[in-house]
Scaffold this motif. Structure first.
Motif, PDB file in Angstrom:
ATOM      1  N   SER A  75      -2.515  -9.610  -4.510  1.00 41.91           N
ATOM      2  CA  SER A  75      -1.504  -8.629  -4.897  1.00 41.91           C
ATOM      3  C   SER A  75      -1.840  -7.994  -6.244  1.00 41.91           C
ATOM      4  CB  SER A  75      -0.115  -9.268  -4.947  1.00 41.91           C
ATOM      5  OG  SER A  75      -0.021 -10.186  -6.018  1.00 41.91           O
ATOM      6  N   ASP A 109      10.433 -11.256  -3.502  1.00 36.76           N
ATOM      7  CA  ASP A 109       9.254 -10.864  -4.280  1.00 36.76           C
ATOM      8  C   ASP A 109       7.967 -11.382  -3.634  1.00 36.76           C
ATOM      9  OD1 ASP A 109      10.854  -9.565  -6.133  1.00 36.76           O
ATOM     10  OD2 ASP A 109      10.805 -11.222  -7.583  1.00 36.76           O
ATOM     11  N   GLU A 143       5.012  -9.014  -2.367  1.00 34.24           N
ATOM     12  CA  GLU A 143       3.666  -9.176  -2.937  1.00 34.24           C
ATOM     13  C   GLU A 143       2.633  -9.381  -1.831  1.00 34.24           C
ATOM     14  OE1 GLU A 143       2.630  -9.706  -6.446  1.00 34.24           O
ATOM     15  OE2 GLU A 143       4.540  -8.817  -7.003  1.00 34.24           O
ATOM     16  N   LYS A 169       1.976  -5.274  -1.361  1.00 34.31           N
ATOM     17  CA  LYS A 169       1.060  -5.044  -2.475  1.00 34.31           C
ATOM     18  C   LYS A 169      -0.367  -5.495  -2.185  1.00 34.31           C
ATOM     19  CE  LYS A 169       2.448  -5.333  -6.757  1.00 34.31           C
ATOM     20  NZ  LYS A 169       2.975  -5.904  -8.013  1.00 34.31           N
TER      21      LYS A 169
END
Length: 110
Positions: free
Chosen positions: A29, A72, A76, A80
């Motif tokens: 990420s 999160d 990620e 990401k």
């Protein structure tokens, strides 16, 4: 198939073992990790013929018990990481003019 392609095929099929086993590439990420991964592939094989962005960060348990940290972690790992990998690898492949990629693009709009 190129010599590098045969080496990759053997590696994927389990017929090849590195004299220096990988310790993992790190946190994909992070953009610098993806850049290092692409650089390592170019150093090892001289080119990148194909790339597939795959993600699959899973958080177990119920949604009601989930935390912002769980969200999160999924973001990620599922957004990401493939984004940074494709940003690092696609310019290399475009410059080669004869490679292919596979991904499900996500369009982020303001």
């Amino acid at each position: 198939m190129t010599e590098a392609g045969h080496r990759v095929r053997k590696a994927v099929s389990g017929g090849w073992r590195s004299p220096t086993p990988s310790k993992g590439v790190g946190d994909l990420s992070k953009p610098e990790t993806s850049a290092r991964l692409v650089e390592a592939a170019l150093e090892r094989f001289g080119r990148i013929d194909s790339a597939t962005a795959f993600s699959g960060q899973v958080v177990t348990g119920s949604f009601a018990d989930s935390t912002p940290e769980d969200l999160d972690a999924v973001y990620e790992g599922c957004v990401k990481a493939p984004y940074h990998f494709l940003k690092a690898v696609i310019p290399v492949m475009v410059d080669q003019q004869d490679a292919s990629s596979s991904c499900s693009p996500v369009r982020l709009e303001p």
